[in-house]
Design an enzyme around this catalytic site. Structure first.
Site, short mmCIF file in Angstrom:
data_model
loop_
_atom_site.label_atom_id
_atom_site.label_comp_id
_atom_site.label_asym_id
_atom_site.label_seq_id
_atom_site.Cartn_x
_atom_site.Cartn_y
_atom_site.Cartn_z
CG ASN A 23 0.37 -3.12 -18.46
OD1 ASN A 23 0.35 -3.25 -19.68
ND2 ASN A 23 1.28 -3.68 -17.69
CG HIS B 237 4.79 -1.45 -21.48
ND1 HIS B 237 3.49 -1.57 -21.90
CD2 HIS B 237 4.94 -2.31 -20.43
CE1 HIS B 237 2.87 -2.46 -21.14
NE2 HIS B 237 3.72 -2.92 -20.24
CB CYS C 248 4.42 -5.49 -22.30
SG CYS C 248 3.39 -6.25 -21.06
O1 UT7 Z 1 3.65 -5.02 -18.40
C1 UT7 Z 1 4.44 -5.50 -17.37
C2 UT7 Z 1 3.52 -5.89 -16.29
N1 UT7 Z 1 3.83 -5.72 -14.94
C3 UT7 Z 1 4.31 -4.61 -14.34
O2 UT7 Z 1 4.70 -3.66 -14.94
C4 UT7 Z 1 4.31 -4.63 -12.86
C5 UT7 Z 1 5.50 -3.96 -12.25
N2 UT7 Z 1 5.27 -3.83 -10.80
C6 UT7 Z 1 4.50 -2.85 -10.31
O3 UT7 Z 1 3.97 -2.03 -11.04
C7 UT7 Z 1 4.37 -2.76 -8.81
O4 UT7 Z 1 5.22 -3.70 -8.22
C8 UT7 Z 1 2.91 -3.00 -8.32
C9 UT7 Z 1 2.02 -1.85 -8.73
C10 UT7 Z 1 2.36 -4.29 -8.90
C11 UT7 Z 1 2.90 -3.09 -6.80
O5 UT7 Z 1 3.45 -1.90 -6.25
P1 UT7 Z 1 4.54 -2.00 -5.10
O6 UT7 Z 1 4.84 -0.63 -4.66
O7 UT7 Z 1 5.66 -2.84 -5.62
O8 UT7 Z 1 3.74 -2.73 -3.96
P2 UT7 Z 1 4.11 -4.09 -3.21
O9 UT7 Z 1 3.88 -5.25 -4.10
O10 UT7 Z 1 5.46 -3.91 -2.60
O11 UT7 Z 1 3.02 -4.09 -2.07
C12 UT7 Z 1 2.99 -3.09 -1.05
C13 UT7 Z 1 1.78 -3.32 -0.19
C14 UT7 Z 1 1.60 -4.79 0.23
O12 UT7 Z 1 1.10 -4.79 1.55
P3 UT7 Z 1 2.10 -5.06 2.79
O13 UT7 Z 1 2.67 -6.42 2.53
O14 UT7 Z 1 3.13 -3.98 2.72
O15 UT7 Z 1 1.17 -4.98 3.96
C15 UT7 Z 1 0.54 -5.32 -0.71
O16 UT7 Z 1 -0.21 -6.38 -0.15
O17 UT7 Z 1 0.60 -2.99 -0.93
C16 UT7 Z 1 -0.33 -4.09 -0.87
N3 UT7 Z 1 -1.13 -4.10 -2.08
C17 UT7 Z 1 -2.24 -3.40 -2.23
N4 UT7 Z 1 -2.92 -2.58 -1.40
C18 UT7 Z 1 -4.03 -2.00 -1.87
C19 UT7 Z 1 -0.85 -4.77 -3.23
N5 UT7 Z 1 -1.82 -4.50 -4.14
C20 UT7 Z 1 -2.70 -3.66 -3.52
C21 UT7 Z 1 -3.86 -3.02 -3.96
N6 UT7 Z 1 -4.52 -2.21 -3.10
N7 UT7 Z 1 -4.37 -3.21 -5.19
#
Ligand code: UT7
Length: 375
Positions: free
Chosen positions: A284, A254, A114
């Site tokens: 993204n 980004h 990215c």
């Molecule tokens: O260009 C660079 C590319 N990558 C990035 O920029 C990614 C950077 N990271 C992020 O943007 C965030 O970490 C995410 C958006 C990917 C995830 O957000 P988060 O607040 O860090 O969520 P998490 O991974 O801590 O997950 C929280 C909860 C989990 O459930 P439990 O374990 O708390 O029960 C996940 O299983 O949210 C759940 N979850 C979802 N729920 C509904 C993860 N994805 C989803 C979803 N819909 N799509």
């Protein structure tokens, strides 16, 4: 004679097909509320069967060229930044070179995820400033949808397809691309990757069955890394340009996650209104996100002549970087009155910057603190 590298043309392309959060909720266990509140994304564009990274790159390139007074044959160098190239080889840049008829151009791809567009603009600007080339075409293009695991809700809600392009031209007029910081930390290789299809894990039934040809990400760790580096890279690039953060008119980050952009704004103590954000409509798009956001801000008239821009990004590698740009429109694009106004604005900005540095120097002499800034 000093040579400067100015962005003189810009263009973008995005597939027509829109995939909304509600559409995704029918495919995986997710919902609009979760996606919007955790990422800021409402919808993204997805390539149709006839589209690919090269077709999007070509469309963006042709639009960028149309907005300049040069044509494809005047281009000396084409750089395509992409993580989803048309092929492993030949480069996507070579395909663009052929399709747009840039018969004199050298062409290559950059793989810096990215952050790729920032790296690529810096490479092109360096080549222009040293006098080795006159005109460059820099493109960020992706079809991430082709490498997305549509059963993995952790990643499939994030990404979209698109392309953005800049034409850079040599000029003796001060301004254009000023400074850039490029950084990497390969110890984070496993945090965000596409494991198979390269020399380590060539395609096999096993790699396909294990979905190793799709994006794998540790979202939380990437999030932490991103919030750390966005502000630091911006500060570094701004300081190298001898600007203060207050001098910055627009930050074009980004577009990965609204919470990452907000954290960067907080870290820099800058109002979020200074950030160009269009994440909700495209998701993204990796290395295409910064040029697409820049194009939209230009088309809507938000970026004005004389503005001070910072482009800042992060991504797989890990890589990150920031670039400063003094936005000076090419002469032919502005009226005589606007040219006069610009000359005054640029002069005043330089005087302000000189006075600030002089003040810091004098304070350093009085209080004994060191300042290495050249005045
Ligand atoms: O260009 C660079 C590319 N990558 C990035 O920029 C990614 C950077 N990271 C992020 O943007 C965030 O970490 C995410 C958006 C990917 C995830 O957000 P988060 O607040 O860090 O969520 P998490 O991974 O801590 O997950 C929280 C909860 C989990 O459930 P439990 O374990 O708390 O029960 C996940 O299983 O949210 C759940 N979850 C979802 N729920 C509904 C993860 N994805 C989803 C979803 N819909 N799509």
């Amino acid at each position: 004679m000093n040579r400067f590298a100015h962005v003189t043309g810009w263009g973008m392309a995005a597939p027509d097909r829109v995939l909304t959060n509600d559409d995704l909720a029918k495919m995986v266990d997710t919902n609009d509320e979760w996606i919007l509140s955790r990422t800021g994304i409402s919808e993204r564009r997805i390539a149709e069967p006839g589209e690919s990274t090269a077709t999007l790159a070509v469309d963006a390139a042709l639009r960028a060229l149309e907005s300049t007074d040069i044509n494809a044959k005047d281009i000396d160098l084409i750089i395509v930044a992409t993580s989803t190239p048309e092929y492993i080889f030949p480069s996507t840049a070579c395909i663009v070179q052929d399709k747009i008829g840039a018969s004199r151009a050298g062409a290559f791809d950059i793989s810096a995820a990215c952050t790729g567009f920032i790296y690529a603009v810096n490479m092109a600007a360096q080549a222009i400033r040293t006098g080795s080339i006159e005109n460059a075409l820099v493109i960020g293009a992706e079809t991430l949808s082709r490498f997305t695991n549509w059963e993995d809700r952790d990643t499939c809600v994030l990404f979209g397809d698109g392309a953005g392009a800049f034409v850079l031209q040599s000029s003796d007029q001060p301004g254009g691309v000023l400074t850039c910081v490029m950084r990497s930390d390969g110890s984070g290789e496993s945090l965000l990757s596409l494991p198979a299809g390269g020399s380590k894990l060539p395609a096999s039934h096993e790699t396909v069955d294990k979905k190793q040809h799709t994006i794998q990400m540790n979202g939380r760790e990437v999030f932490r890394f991103a919030t750390r580096v966005m502000a630091s890279a911006t500060r570094e690039a701004v300081s190298l340009a001898s600007w203060e953060l207050d001098d910055v008119t627009w930050v074009i980050p980004h577009q990965a996650n609204m919470r990452i952009i907000e954290a960067a704004a907080r870290g820099l103590r800058m109002p979020i209104e200074k950030f160009v954000i269009n994440l909700s409509r495209y998701g993204n798009t990796s290395t295409a996100s910064i040029p697409i956001a820049t194009c939209e801000a230009l088309e809507s008239g938000r970026i004005q002549d004389g503005d001070h821009l910072v482009l800042v990004g992060f991504g797989a590698g890990l890589t990150w970087g920031a670039l400063t740009l003094e936005w000076v429109l090419p002469e032919r694009k502005i009226s005589r009155a606007a040219r006069r106004r610009r000359a005054i604005l640029v002069f005043l900005a330089r005087v302000r910057s000189f006075v600030r540095r002089l003040r810091r120097k004098i304070e350093g002499l009085i209080w004994g603190t060191s300042s290495n800034d050249p005045i």
